[in-house]
Design a protein around this motif. Structure first.
Motif, short mmCIF file in Angstrom:
data_model
loop_
_atom_site.label_atom_id
_atom_site.label_comp_id
_atom_site.label_asym_id
_atom_site.label_seq_id
_atom_site.Cartn_x
_atom_site.Cartn_y
_atom_site.Cartn_z
N VAL A 1 0.21 -0.63 0.23
CA VAL A 1 -0.04 0.44 0.20
C VAL A 1 1.27 1.34 0.64
CG1 VAL A 1 -2.33 1.66 0.97
CG2 VAL A 1 -2.07 -1.13 1.41
N LEU A 2 0.68 2.07 -0.93
CA LEU A 2 1.49 3.44 -1.34
C LEU A 2 0.57 4.21 -0.07
CD1 LEU A 2 3.70 4.95 -2.68
CD2 LEU A 2 2.35 5.49 -3.78
N ASP B 1 -4.78 10.06 -5.43
CA ASP B 1 -4.78 8.49 -5.97
C ASP B 1 -3.30 7.92 -6.66
OD1 ASP B 1 -5.26 9.47 -8.77
OD2 ASP B 1 -7.26 9.69 -8.24
N ALA B 2 -4.17 6.82 -7.24
CA ALA B 2 -2.54 6.32 -8.34
C ALA B 2 -2.76 7.27 -10.11
CB ALA B 2 -2.88 4.94 -8.63
N GLY B 3 -3.44 8.34 -9.86
CA GLY B 3 -3.34 8.89 -11.15
C GLY B 3 -2.08 10.06 -11.64
N ALA B 4 -1.82 10.04 -9.77
CA ALA B 4 -0.99 11.92 -9.73
C ALA B 4 0.03 10.75 -9.77
CB ALA B 4 -1.50 12.88 -8.44
N LEU B 5 0.37 9.42 -9.07
CA LEU B 5 1.76 9.22 -8.92
C LEU B 5 1.94 9.86 -10.61
CD1 LEU B 5 1.11 5.54 -6.92
CD2 LEU B 5 1.19 7.85 -5.83
N ARG B 6 2.29 9.68 -11.47
CA ARG B 6 3.14 9.94 -12.45
C ARG B 6 3.82 10.73 -12.59
NH1 ARG B 6 3.59 5.20 -15.30
NH2 ARG B 6 1.36 3.99 -15.41
N ALA B 7 2.83 12.21 -12.00
CA ALA B 7 3.15 13.28 -12.32
C ALA B 7 4.06 13.90 -10.73
CB ALA B 7 1.51 14.45 -11.58
N TRP B 8 4.66 12.59 -9.82
CA TRP B 8 5.17 12.88 -9.12
C TRP B 8 6.25 11.80 -9.58
CZ3 TRP B 8 5.23 14.03 -3.65
CH2 TRP B 8 4.88 15.28 -3.09
N ASP C 1 -6.76 1.77 -7.22
CA ASP C 1 -6.35 3.97 -6.50
C ASP C 1 -6.58 3.48 -5.17
OD1 ASP C 1 -9.25 2.37 -6.64
OD2 ASP C 1 -10.00 4.02 -8.18
N ALA C 2 -6.67 4.42 -5.29
CA ALA C 2 -6.88 4.61 -3.46
C ALA C 2 -8.13 3.87 -2.75
CB ALA C 2 -6.99 6.19 -2.94
N ALA C 3 -9.44 3.87 -3.45
CA ALA C 3 -10.19 3.28 -2.40
C ALA C 3 -9.48 1.78 -3.32
CB ALA C 3 -11.64 3.20 -3.95
N ALA C 4 -9.38 0.88 -3.83
CA ALA C 4 -8.69 -0.26 -4.18
C ALA C 4 -7.70 -0.78 -2.36
CB ALA C 4 -7.77 -0.40 -4.94
#
Length: 163
Positions: free
Chosen positions: A91-92, A106-113, A140-143
């Motif tokens: 879990v990140l 969420d996971a989608g924002a990770l690429r920008a990081w 994603d965060a919900a998962a």
């Protein structure tokens, strides 16, 4: 959902916003960013996963944490990896109320990081260098929250500590 993460180790990472708004300098070594926020490896207590142990966590932090330090955190993504060819789930998380990570939801924002699968694999290997890591997917965060809730429920069923 907030959880308490017990930090076991901390390493450096290339993870930081791409726009430089956080004042972290961009330093490149070839094509790899070598500065960014520290990442801790640890677990969430009173959880039990299908792998037979507590829920494993990768914790992105503003400051390094010492081993055995506890940090209140929130889940951002569920990371599916292969460790020496065996499936593993991590879990990140980020600190629960740290404004540095407010936009990381969420996971989608990770690429920008700069936290794509290859970079996550490299950081996980730094936390656990005795094994080969390959991140296959991030949910994603919900998962991640559902995974943590199920791990908590499994622990409660096993120990009889139902709330």
């Amino acid at each position: 959902m907030e959880v308490t993460v017990a930090v076991a180790a901390t390493v450096g990472s290339p993870f930081a916003p791409h726009d430089g708004a956080d004042r972290h300098d961009l330093v490149d070594s070839g094509s790899v960013r070598v500065t960014g926020y520290p990442v801790g490896g640890g677990w969430v207590g009173e959880t039990l996963t299908e792998e037979g142990g507590p829920a494993a966590v990768v914790l992105l932090m503003a400051e390094p944490a010492l081993p055995d330090q506890s940090v209140r955190a929130r889940a951002v993504a569920l990371v599916h990896a292969l460790v020496d060819g065996q499936p593993r789930t991590e879990v990140l998380c980020v600190p629960a109320h740290d404004p540095n990570f407010a936009a990381l939801t969420d996971a989608g924002a990770l690429r920008a990081w700069h936290a794509d699968e290859a970079a996550l694999s490299a950081v996980l290997h730094r936390l656990d260098p005795a094994h080969r890591w390959r991140v296959a997917d991030c949910e994603d965060a919900a998962a991640a929250e559902a995974f943590l809730a199920e791990a908590r429920h499994c622990y409660e069923r096993l120990t009889g500590c139902l709330e």
